[in-house]
Design an enzyme around this catalytic site. Structure first.
Site, short mmCIF file in Angstrom:
data_model
loop_
_atom_site.label_atom_id
_atom_site.label_comp_id
_atom_site.label_asym_id
_atom_site.label_seq_id
_atom_site.Cartn_x
_atom_site.Cartn_y
_atom_site.Cartn_z
N GLY A 261 0.81 -1.21 0.00
CA GLY A 261 0.00 0.00 0.00
C GLY A 261 0.84 1.27 0.00
CD GLN A 262 6.34 0.99 1.52
OE1 GLN A 262 7.19 1.79 1.17
NE2 GLN A 262 6.61 -0.24 1.92
N GLY A 263 2.83 4.44 -1.13
CA GLY A 263 2.56 5.33 -2.26
C GLY A 263 3.31 4.95 -3.52
NE ARG A 264 8.67 3.35 -1.51
CZ ARG A 264 9.62 2.90 -0.72
NH1 ARG A 264 10.72 2.39 -1.22
NH2 ARG A 264 9.50 3.00 0.58
CE1 TYR A 265 7.82 -1.07 -4.71
CE2 TYR A 265 7.35 -0.70 -2.39
CZ TYR A 265 8.25 -1.00 -3.40
OH TYR A 265 9.55 -1.24 -3.09
#
Ligand SMILES: Nc1nc2c(ncn2[C@@H]2O[C@H](COP(=O)(O)OP(=O)(O)OP(=O)(O)O)[C@@H](O)[C@H]2O)c(=O)[nH]1
Ligand SMILES: [Mg+2]
Length: 186
Positions: A72-76
């Site tokens: 769920g991290q922004g970059r992914y």
């Protein structure tokens, strides 16, 4: 497909396979939930933030789930959409204690619902209002209001309050998902 597989399929011993996407912001508890749904001897004791995504499996009474547990991290998050086409159901996890980022969770949900590979499909969505054990957690009704879930009219959806550490609320959600998938196929 091997002979044994085919035989067990014919005899109704083999569970139907379903592809599920597990989405939601980082730290909402996706991996913890999926881990808890596995048999006790297959559960990992050490959950770390997911990098990219991870493919996990668990079974319910009549289905065999293959889950794409996305980071769920922004970059992914831009990876999510590449898996929408193959998903037959969605599990969307919310940290009910993270009031500040509830608006970000809503934005991601809205983007998902408007995606061409999702928008016109009656794909079932199971929401887990997770981390109910935390003092700051809002109720599942409140989460549902904050995410405007009542606006979802063209897809079956359901929200369950959960505590993934204790495993509370998870079975109710999986039972609902199983019902939806079976009804859709018959
Ligand atoms: N108190 C509490 N903590 C939880 C619960 N579910 C998960 N956690 C904790 O929240 C943290 C994040 O959990 P993860 O399962 O890694 O979250 P995730 O959504 O997979 O995060 P990403 O992989 O980064 O997208 C961990 O420290 C978990 O132990 C819950 O229901 N209650
Ligand atoms: Mg994870």
């Amino acid at each position: 497909m091997g002979l044994l597989d085919r035989l067990s399929g014919l005899l109704g011993l083999k569970k139907k396979e379903v592809h599920v996407l597990c989405l939601g912001l980082d730290n909402s508890g996706k991996t913890t939930i999926i881990n808890k749904l596995k048999p006790a001897n297959a559960q990992s004791q050490d959950i770390v933030p997911t990098i990219g995504f991870s493919i996990e499996k668990f079974k319910s009474s009549s289905l065999s789930f293959t889950v794409f547990d996305m980071s769920g991290q922004g970059r992914y998050r831009n990876l999510w959409e590449h898996y929408y086409k193959d998903g037959q159901a969605i599990i969307f996890v919310i940290d009910s204690s993270d009031r500040l980022r509830m608006v970000v969770a809503k934005e991601e949900l809205d983007t998902l619902l408007n995606h061409p590979d999702i928008k016109h499909r009656r794909i079932p969505i199971l929401f887990f209002a997770n981390k109910m054990d935390l003092r700051d957690a809002v109720t599942s009704v409140k989460v549902s209001q904050l995410l405007c879930l009542e606006n979802i009219k063209d897809k079956p959806w359901h929200i369950c309050a959960s505590d993934a550490i204790k495993g509370e609320g998870l079975q109710e959600g999986v039972d609902w998902l199983q019902d939806q998938i079976q009804t859709a196929k018959t």
